[in-house]
Design a protein around this motif. Structure first.
Motif, PDB file in Angstrom:
ATOM      1  N   TRP A  26       0.818  -1.194   0.000  1.00  0.00           N
ATOM      2  CA  TRP A  26       0.000   0.000   0.000  1.00  0.00           C
ATOM      3  C   TRP A  26       0.865   1.262   0.000  1.00  0.00           C
ATOM      4  O   TRP A  26       0.525   2.248  -0.650  1.00  0.00           O
ATOM      5  N   VAL A  27       1.984   1.241   0.701  1.00  0.00           N
ATOM      6  CA  VAL A  27       2.909   2.382   0.685  1.00  0.00           C
ATOM      7  C   VAL A  27       3.460   2.593  -0.723  1.00  0.00           C
ATOM      8  O   VAL A  27       3.529   3.726  -1.218  1.00  0.00           O
ATOM      9  N   VAL A  50      -4.015  11.288   1.214  1.00  0.00           N
ATOM     10  CA  VAL A  50      -3.059  10.319   0.664  1.00  0.00           C
ATOM     11  C   VAL A  50      -1.750  10.372   1.437  1.00  0.00           C
ATOM     12  O   VAL A  50      -1.165   9.325   1.754  1.00  0.00           O
ATOM     13  N   LEU A  51      -1.288  11.566   1.775  1.00  0.00           N
ATOM     14  CA  LEU A  51      -0.051  11.675   2.556  1.00  0.00           C
ATOM     15  C   LEU A  51      -0.229  11.118   3.969  1.00  0.00           C
ATOM     16  O   LEU A  51       0.689  10.499   4.522  1.00  0.00           O
ATOM     17  N   ASP A  54       0.640   4.023   6.945  1.00  0.00           N
ATOM     18  CA  ASP A  54       1.056   2.693   6.500  1.00  0.00           C
ATOM     19  C   ASP A  54       2.560   2.488   6.645  1.00  0.00           C
ATOM     20  O   ASP A  54       3.020   1.374   6.887  1.00  0.00           O
ATOM     21  N   THR A  55       3.332   3.555   6.516  1.00  0.00           N
ATOM     22  CA  THR A  55       4.765   3.455   6.784  1.00  0.00           C
ATOM     23  C   THR A  55       5.006   3.144   8.262  1.00  0.00           C
ATOM     24  O   THR A  55       5.829   2.282   8.597  1.00  0.00           O
ATOM     25  N   LEU A  56       4.279   3.831   9.140  1.00  0.00           N
ATOM     26  CA  LEU A  56       4.386   3.559  10.580  1.00  0.00           C
ATOM     27  C   LEU A  56       4.002   2.104  10.882  1.00  0.00           C
ATOM     28  O   LEU A  56       4.685   1.435  11.658  1.00  0.00           O
ATOM     29  N   LEU A  59      -2.519   1.222  16.947  1.00  0.00           N
ATOM     30  CA  LEU A  59      -2.648   1.066  15.499  1.00  0.00           C
ATOM     31  C   LEU A  59      -4.104   1.052  15.059  1.00  0.00           C
ATOM     32  O   LEU A  59      -4.460   1.622  14.026  1.00  0.00           O
ATOM     33  N   LEU A  60      -4.961   0.391  15.827  1.00  0.00           N
ATOM     34  CA  LEU A  60      -6.378   0.327  15.466  1.00  0.00           C
ATOM     35  C   LEU A  60      -7.036   1.702  15.497  1.00  0.00           C
ATOM     36  O   LEU A  60      -7.832   2.030  14.608  1.00  0.00           O
TER      37      LEU A  60
END
Length: 192
Positions: free
Chosen positions: A25-26, A48-49, A55-57, A82-83
């Motif tokens: 996804w990244v 988007v950013l 998603d990077t995290l 995360l959730l």
């Protein structure tokens, strides 16, 4: 405490697949940013950013979860973190997608491409939260199952030592946490 190999394998499979999906996804979001930066609106760029950063995290945090020593409460705290972010961003993007589509003043073809990209982003943004919820349910069931098992009784020597020192509670906690000496805090069970 020794953990079930079934649970640890399931944990590895779910967290690894979530990491792989977030990594893909990244890459895809980076392509979207590169190819559509000029024609996207400011809110779309922001979303988007944000997804790219989230998603990077996640791609960094989930392998850390797999590498550090497993502790149920710490895993639960990281999972909750995360959730909250995944569900929050996915829900805000789902509700805000129509808002910034209305702000666009481009040709109908660009609008159609934007709607299609937004639909893909909305669908794909709910996959990591779904997998994380699945892992959270497995973690909760495993924790409840292991907590409901009766504790292994102390041996006579351990009981005498605990009574003499007055640290029976401390001995039980030490006994539960020490897996290096081969002591089990719970009875033998295939799931724990």
């Amino acid at each position: 405490m020794e953990y079930s190999t079934l649970f640890l394998k399931l944990r590895l499979a779910i967290l690894s697949s979530t990491t792989l999906i977030c990594l893909i996804w990244v890459i895809l979001l980076s392509c979207v940013v590169f190819l559509r930066w000029d024609v996207s609106s400011l809110p779309e760029r922001s979303f988007v950013l944000l997804f790219l950063g989230l998603d990077t995290l996640t791609t960094v945090m989930l392998p850390i979860l797999l590498l550090v020593r497993f502790r149920t409460w710490l895993d639960g705290a990281r999972l909750l973190f995360l959730l909250i972010y995944h569900i929050g961003f996915a829900a805000s993007f789902s509700f805000g997608a129509q808002l910034y589509l209305a702000l666009m003043t481009v040709t109908p073809d660009d609008r159609g491409v934007c709607q299609l990209l937004n639909l893909y982003i909305i669908i794909a943004s709910w996959i990591p939260p779904f997998l994380l919820i699945l892992y959270g349910m497995c973690l909760a069931l495993y924790t409840l199952h292991c907590a409901s098992l009766p504790r292994r009784p102390l041996s006579a020597a351990e009981e005498t030592r605990a009574v003499k020192s007055g640290l029976k509670g401390a001995l039980e906690r030490q006994q539960m946490e020490s897996s290096s000496e081969g002591q089990l805090a719970y009875l033998e069970d295939p799931l724990c």
